[in-house]
Design a protein around this motif. Structure first.
Motif, PDB file in Angstrom:
ATOM      1  N   ASP A  50      67.244 -17.386  82.553  1.00  0.00           N
ATOM      2  CA  ASP A  50      67.116 -19.070  82.616  1.00  0.00           C
ATOM      3  C   ASP A  50      68.116 -19.441  84.144  1.00  0.00           C
ATOM      4  O   ASP A  50      69.366 -19.204  83.989  1.00  0.00           O
ATOM      5  N   GLY A  51      67.572 -20.159  84.909  1.00  0.00           N
ATOM      6  CA  GLY A  51      68.513 -20.655  86.162  1.00  0.00           C
ATOM      7  C   GLY A  51      68.383 -19.796  87.186  1.00  0.00           C
ATOM      8  O   GLY A  51      68.977 -20.148  88.246  1.00  0.00           O
ATOM      9  N   GLN A  52      67.728 -18.585  87.273  1.00  0.00           N
ATOM     10  CA  GLN A  52      67.656 -17.749  88.116  1.00  0.00           C
ATOM     11  C   GLN A  52      67.023 -18.162  89.236  1.00  0.00           C
ATOM     12  O   GLN A  52      66.013 -18.875  89.353  1.00  0.00           O
ATOM     13  N   MET A  53      67.354 -17.950  90.603  1.00  0.00           N
ATOM     14  CA  MET A  53      66.931 -18.391  91.920  1.00  0.00           C
ATOM     15  C   MET A  53      66.512 -17.281  92.504  1.00  0.00           C
ATOM     16  O   MET A  53      67.330 -16.237  92.701  1.00  0.00           O
ATOM     17  N   ALA A  54      65.247 -16.937  93.288  1.00  0.00           N
ATOM     18  CA  ALA A  54      65.154 -15.883  94.082  1.00  0.00           C
ATOM     19  C   ALA A  54      64.631 -16.409  95.291  1.00  0.00           C
ATOM     20  O   ALA A  54      63.691 -17.058  95.288  1.00  0.00           O
ATOM     21  N   ALA A  55      64.736 -15.760  96.470  1.00  0.00           N
ATOM     22  CA  ALA A  55      64.389 -16.109  97.852  1.00  0.00           C
ATOM     23  C   ALA A  55      62.746 -15.427  97.793  1.00  0.00           C
ATOM     24  O   ALA A  55      62.630 -14.449  97.213  1.00  0.00           O
ATOM     25  N   THR A  56      61.897 -16.164  98.605  1.00  0.00           N
ATOM     26  CA  THR A  56      60.585 -15.581  98.647  1.00  0.00           C
ATOM     27  C   THR A  56      60.272 -15.106  99.988  1.00  0.00           C
ATOM     28  O   THR A  56      60.968 -15.315 100.866  1.00  0.00           O
ATOM     29  N   ALA A  57      59.028 -14.659 100.048  1.00  0.00           N
ATOM     30  CA  ALA A  57      58.669 -14.176 101.300  1.00  0.00           C
ATOM     31  C   ALA A  57      58.397 -15.280 102.599  1.00  0.00           C
ATOM     32  O   ALA A  57      58.100 -14.925 103.395  1.00  0.00           O
ATOM     33  N   LEU A  58      58.349 -16.567 101.900  1.00  0.00           N
ATOM     34  CA  LEU A  58      58.182 -17.532 103.166  1.00  0.00           C
ATOM     35  C   LEU A  58      59.486 -17.569 104.007  1.00  0.00           C
ATOM     36  O   LEU A  58      59.484 -17.794 104.996  1.00  0.00           O
ATOM     37  N   SER A  59      60.863 -17.630 103.068  1.00  0.00           N
ATOM     38  CA  SER A  59      61.945 -17.460 103.900  1.00  0.00           C
ATOM     39  C   SER A  59      63.303 -17.362 102.749  1.00  0.00           C
ATOM     40  O   SER A  59      62.962 -17.792 101.778  1.00  0.00           O
ATOM     41  N   ALA A  60      64.341 -17.237 103.345  1.00  0.00           N
ATOM     42  CA  ALA A  60      65.498 -17.030 102.274  1.00  0.00           C
ATOM     43  C   ALA A  60      65.700 -18.426 101.732  1.00  0.00           C
ATOM     44  O   ALA A  60      66.252 -18.477 100.791  1.00  0.00           O
ATOM     45  N   GLU A  61      65.410 -19.502 102.408  1.00  0.00           N
ATOM     46  CA  GLU A  61      65.895 -20.867 101.778  1.00  0.00           C
ATOM     47  C   GLU A  61      64.944 -21.397 100.935  1.00  0.00           C
ATOM     48  O   GLU A  61      65.259 -22.094 100.074  1.00  0.00           O
ATOM     49  N   ASP A  62      63.609 -21.004 101.022  1.00  0.00           N
ATOM     50  CA  ASP A  62      62.486 -21.247 100.124  1.00  0.00           C
ATOM     51  C   ASP A  62      62.813 -20.510  98.992  1.00  0.00           C
ATOM     52  O   ASP A  62      62.012 -19.219  98.980  1.00  0.00           O
ATOM     53  N   GLU A  63      63.356 -20.797  97.983  1.00  0.00           N
ATOM     54  CA  GLU A  63      63.644 -20.166  96.757  1.00  0.00           C
ATOM     55  C   GLU A  63      62.688 -20.568  95.608  1.00  0.00           C
ATOM     56  O   GLU A  63      62.529 -21.979  95.506  1.00  0.00           O
ATOM     57  N   ILE A  64      62.489 -19.605  94.708  1.00  0.00           N
ATOM     58  CA  ILE A  64      61.749 -20.198  93.266  1.00  0.00           C
ATOM     59  C   ILE A  64      62.842 -20.142  92.145  1.00  0.00           C
ATOM     60  O   ILE A  64      63.870 -19.685  92.285  1.00  0.00           O
ATOM     61  N   THR A  65      62.950 -21.131  91.142  1.00  0.00           N
ATOM     62  CA  THR A  65      63.709 -21.042  90.177  1.00  0.00           C
ATOM     63  C   THR A  65      63.098 -20.752  88.904  1.00  0.00           C
ATOM     64  O   THR A  65      61.891 -21.421  88.485  1.00  0.00           O
ATOM     65  N   VAL A  66      63.713 -20.139  87.947  1.00  0.00           N
ATOM     66  CA  VAL A  66      63.171 -19.599  86.657  1.00  0.00           C
ATOM     67  C   VAL A  66      63.809 -20.380  85.653  1.00  0.00           C
ATOM     68  O   VAL A  66      65.125 -20.817  85.785  1.00  0.00           O
ATOM     69  N   SER A  67      63.091 -20.737  84.755  1.00  0.00           N
ATOM     70  CA  SER A  67      63.388 -21.768  83.410  1.00  0.00           C
ATOM     71  C   SER A  67      63.067 -21.012  82.373  1.00  0.00           C
ATOM     72  O   SER A  67      61.634 -20.880  82.158  1.00  0.00           O
ATOM     73  N   ILE A  68      63.836 -20.586  81.175  1.00  0.00           N
ATOM     74  CA  ILE A  68      63.281 -19.773  80.172  1.00  0.00           C
ATOM     75  C   ILE A  68      63.860 -20.574  78.974  1.00  0.00           C
ATOM     76  O   ILE A  68      64.918 -21.263  78.745  1.00  0.00           O
ATOM     77  N   ASP A  69      62.858 -21.073  78.082  1.00  0.00           N
ATOM     78  CA  ASP A  69      63.207 -21.701  76.831  1.00  0.00           C
ATOM     79  C   ASP A  69      62.504 -21.061  75.685  1.00  0.00           C
ATOM     80  O   ASP A  69      61.309 -21.136  75.543  1.00  0.00           O
ATOM     81  N   GLY A  70      63.205 -20.259  75.114  1.00  0.00           N
ATOM     82  CA  GLY A  70      62.603 -19.434  73.968  1.00  0.00           C
ATOM     83  C   GLY A  70      61.868 -18.353  74.708  1.00  0.00           C
ATOM     84  O   GLY A  70      61.973 -17.606  75.557  1.00  0.00           O
ATOM     85  N   SER A  71      60.358 -18.253  74.168  1.00  0.00           N
ATOM     86  CA  SER A  71      59.478 -17.619  74.822  1.00  0.00           C
ATOM     87  C   SER A  71      58.527 -17.833  75.981  1.00  0.00           C
ATOM     88  O   SER A  71      58.018 -17.439  76.422  1.00  0.00           O
ATOM     89  N   ASN A  72      58.971 -19.425  76.354  1.00  0.00           N
ATOM     90  CA  ASN A  72      58.148 -20.054  77.439  1.00  0.00           C
ATOM     91  C   ASN A  72      59.132 -19.724  78.785  1.00  0.00           C
ATOM     92  O   ASN A  72      60.213 -20.094  78.890  1.00  0.00           O
ATOM     93  N   VAL A  73      58.589 -19.153  79.596  1.00  0.00           N
ATOM     94  CA  VAL A  73      58.774 -18.746  81.015  1.00  0.00           C
ATOM     95  C   VAL A  73      58.251 -19.866  81.951  1.00  0.00           C
ATOM     96  O   VAL A  73      56.833 -19.777  82.074  1.00  0.00           O
ATOM     97  N   MET A  74      59.118 -20.204  82.834  1.00  0.00           N
ATOM     98  CA  MET A  74      58.494 -21.232  83.884  1.00  0.00           C
ATOM     99  C   MET A  74      59.097 -20.778  85.209  1.00  0.00           C
ATOM    100  O   MET A  74      60.265 -20.241  85.355  1.00  0.00           O
ATOM    101  N   ILE A  75      58.339 -21.029  86.428  1.00  0.00           N
ATOM    102  CA  ILE A  75      58.683 -20.600  87.716  1.00  0.00           C
ATOM    103  C   ILE A  75      58.137 -21.909  88.392  1.00  0.00           C
ATOM    104  O   ILE A  75      57.196 -22.299  88.620  1.00  0.00           O
ATOM    105  N   ASN A  76      59.495 -22.514  88.817  1.00  0.00           N
ATOM    106  CA  ASN A  76      59.386 -24.160  89.076  1.00  0.00           C
ATOM    107  C   ASN A  76      58.704 -25.007  88.154  1.00  0.00           C
ATOM    108  O   ASN A  76      59.148 -24.832  86.826  1.00  0.00           O
ATOM    109  N   ASN A  77      57.515 -25.428  88.263  1.00  0.00           N
ATOM    110  CA  ASN A  77      56.933 -26.219  87.237  1.00  0.00           C
ATOM    111  C   ASN A  77      55.714 -25.353  86.739  1.00  0.00           C
ATOM    112  O   ASN A  77      54.705 -26.247  85.973  1.00  0.00           O
ATOM    113  N   ALA A  78      55.472 -24.169  87.051  1.00  0.00           N
ATOM    114  CA  ALA A  78      54.369 -23.250  86.405  1.00  0.00           C
ATOM    115  C   ALA A  78      54.787 -22.506  85.163  1.00  0.00           C
ATOM    116  O   ALA A  78      55.848 -21.752  85.251  1.00  0.00           O
ATOM    117  N   ASN A  79      53.772 -22.379  84.264  1.00  0.00           N
ATOM    118  CA  ASN A  79      53.964 -21.582  83.078  1.00  0.00           C
ATOM    119  C   ASN A  79      53.682 -20.191  83.259  1.00  0.00           C
ATOM    120  O   ASN A  79      52.446 -20.183  83.947  1.00  0.00           O
TER     121      ASN A  79
END
Length: 596
Positions: free
Chosen positions: A253-282
């Motif tokens: 939860d709260g993890q951020m990772a750089a993408t192939a777009l650029s080091a500045e363009d990161e995705i954010t992980v949100s975990i609530d129980g069994s629900n895992v989200m990447i930015n706003n996507a389940n």
């Protein structure tokens, strides 16, 4: 009942085939024709490979293995299939069934005595490892019966099911019909396909078809093909982590990772129980392992920060549509993007597409600097929202001035349609709450880029080479360089020369000053009158005292009827040259205010 019927069908087929083989082995057919030799499929059924036969039928591979070949088939026994959870009755439920079956087939007829140790490519595309001394394939034993010959190859029995290695990320996506839009998007970029189809350790967040359809709805596009390729590529790169294969257990939860777009363009992980989200996507399906990484299926398309900031602004319809790529490039080059996506603003944008730029003579931005482009673009923007229903009517008048971020343009709204500066038509007028009503303004479409005026009416005539008109104005001492505004019907040089010939004079100096002045003022109307304001039968007063001209519009041709019946009436051959103090139209004859 269905399971029983499926098993019964294949059992009956085997019995009939074996019976047929026994009968035909006694001799030739009655007509003396030798019997057909059984092929791979026939032999498989005759030797009791019932699950294999059912699987080949389910995967629609029967005709392929009845082909010329030759083939070498490593055939699992029914018991081997059962140990892997596969029976003749459930083959339809097996994922990647075709890929599994093709992994059991090698091109060529190779008897057991001819096997050699090493890797051999299968019809699946992946390779099996053969140990000739131990008689194994991928560490699964070759057992009796082997060397079972057929007309188009040979069968070796094995006591296990060969499971092909998982395909690459690209291959895995291609095998999933719910990811077909992702595959379509990827195939536009051979470099991305090569990357995700090659060696490496990648994490890919794969949006479903529904996710892509929802994005297209948000950005107002019909198809992925409508989205500019550079924009689509940025979005795809934002779904790839190229540094590691991150399983769900590696996410926090709260993890951020750089993408192939650029080091500045990161995705954010949100975990609530069994629900895992990447930015706003389940994450709807996690940990799909591939040969070069892992794929997580998600229910929304991830949008990079730049693109997210553009959504629901007046820049959106241009930025996400390749038909507006010149406008988008111009906005970026002029450094106006941050201004036009300001969420606190309320703008009206009259948006020209690529064809509209070309109609205005702009086919490339290479020769235009950002400083050149900024005033042109600002001339398309109003500092407040003006919806279609708020555009002022000019049915009883001529074009009305509308203030932009760079001076006034002139709007006509009558039975001819809605036009700006006469020659740019509003092709899409957006009402409040319409498709192009955004958070910070409204967008209307136009078919010709608007160009702010830079010369007065006299300078326009001079730039067009109308030297005879300029000479006549000078001789009559008429100054049309002032405030105006003036609408000038400018005769060509040929038109003036035709008049001089008819009057038997060599030039304006030989015409008396009063007559020359009257003729010239007869070509000028007070105010700005654009082609879009012209109506058939319109009678307009000129600056020559008490005189008017009558307009005749037939089949799109505009003719000006003057007061001398002996001269040919003038035809308008060019329109709507916007001046700082008026507008210029070109005509092919000199207008005469009286009967000379």
């Amino acid at each position: 009942m269905k399971m029983f019927n499926t098993y019964y069908k294949y059992a009956l087929t085997a019995v009939l085939l074996v019976s047929g083989l026994l009968l035909t082995s006694c001799g030739d057919d009655d007509d003396g024709t030798p019997p057909d030799e059984p092929d791979i499929v026939d032999v498989a059924i005759a030797n009791g490979y019932n699950t294999l036969a059912a699987a080949l039928t389910e995967a629609d591979l029967v005709d392929d293995l009845k082909g010329t070949g030759p083939f070498t088939v490593f055939a699992p026994t029914d018991e081997a299939f059962a140990a892997a959870g596969i029976t003749a009755s459930n083959v339809g439920d097996v994922e990647n069934l075709e890929a599994i079956l093709l992994y059991h087939v090698v091109s060529g007829k190779v008897m057991s005595s001819d096997l050699s140790s090493g890797m051999v490519e299968t019809l699946n595309g992946a390779s099996v490892t053969i140990d000739a001394s131990e008689l194994t394939v991928d560490d699964i034993d070759i057992v009796s019966p082997f060397d079972v010959e057929a007309s188009n190859g040979v069968i070796h029995t094995i006591d296990g099911v060969l499971m092909p290695p998982p395909p690459t990320i690209v291959g895995t996506a291609q095998a999933n019909s719910n990811l077909s839009m992702l595959v379509t998007a990827l195939t536009k970029y051979p470099d991305l396909v090569s990357l995700l189809d090659g060696e490496g350790s990648f994490t890919v967040f794969a949006p479903t078809n529904t996710a892509f359809e929802n994005l297209l709805d948000v950005i107002g596009q019909e198809s992925i093909d409508d989205v500019p390729e550079d924009v689509l590529k940025r979005v795809l790169q934002y779904h790839v982590i190229s540094s590691a294969a991150l399983m769900s257990t590696d996410l926090s939860d709260g993890q951020m990772a750089a993408t192939a777009l650029s080091a500045e363009d990161e995705i954010t992980v949100s975990i609530d129980g069994s629900n895992v989200m990447i930015n706003n996507a389940n994450v709807v399906t996690a940990d799909v392992e591939t040969s070069n990484g892992v794929m997580h299926v998600i229910d929304a398309v991830l949008v990079p920060e730049l693109e997210a900031s553009i959504v629901n602004t007046i820049v959106e319809p241009a930025y996400f549509n390749k038909s507006y790529s010149i406008l988008t490039a111009a906005v970026v080059k002029a450094n106006l993007l941050s201004t036009l996506i300001d969420g606190e603003a309320n703008y009206t944008l009259f948006a020209p597409n690529n064809a509209a730029f070309e109609a205005a003579g702009i086919t490339s931005l290479d020769e235009l600097s950002g400083e050149d482009l900024a005033p042109i673009l600002q001339y398309h923007v109003l500092g407040s929202e003006v919806f279609a229903e708020d555009l002022p009517s000019t049915a009883e008048s001529f074009a009305t001035a509308i203030t932009t971020l760079n001076g006034d343009f002139y709007l006509t709204n009558n039975s001819n349609g809605v036009f700006i500066n006469g020659n740019s038509q509003v092709t899409v007028a957006t009402s409040e709450g319409g498709a192009m009503d955004y958070d910070n303004g409204v967008v209307h479409g136009i078919n010709r880029t608007l160009m702010p005026a830079s010369m007065n009416v006299v300078e326009i005539a001079a730039a067009a080479g109308f030297t005879d008109l300029a000479a006549a104005l000078t001789e009559a001492d008429l100054d049309l360089t002032g405030n105006g505004p003036f609408t000038v019907f400018a005769p060509t040089n040929d038109a003036f020369q035709a008049l001089y010939t008819a009057l038997n004079v060599s030039g304006p100096a030989e015409i008396d000053d009063e007559t020359l002045e009257a003729v010239l003022l007869y070509h000028v109307i007070s105010g700005r009158v654009f082609s879009s304001d012209l109506m058939d039968g319109l009678e307009a007063g000129t600056l020559a005292d008490g005189t008017t001209i009558m307009l005749d519009i037939t089949d799109g041709t505009v003719t000006l009827e003057d007061k001398d019946p002996d001269f040919t009436d003038a035809t308008v051959t060019g329109t709507d040259e916007l001046a700082t103090n008026g507008v210029v139209h070109i005509i092919d004859a000199v207008l005469i205010p009286v009967d000379l």
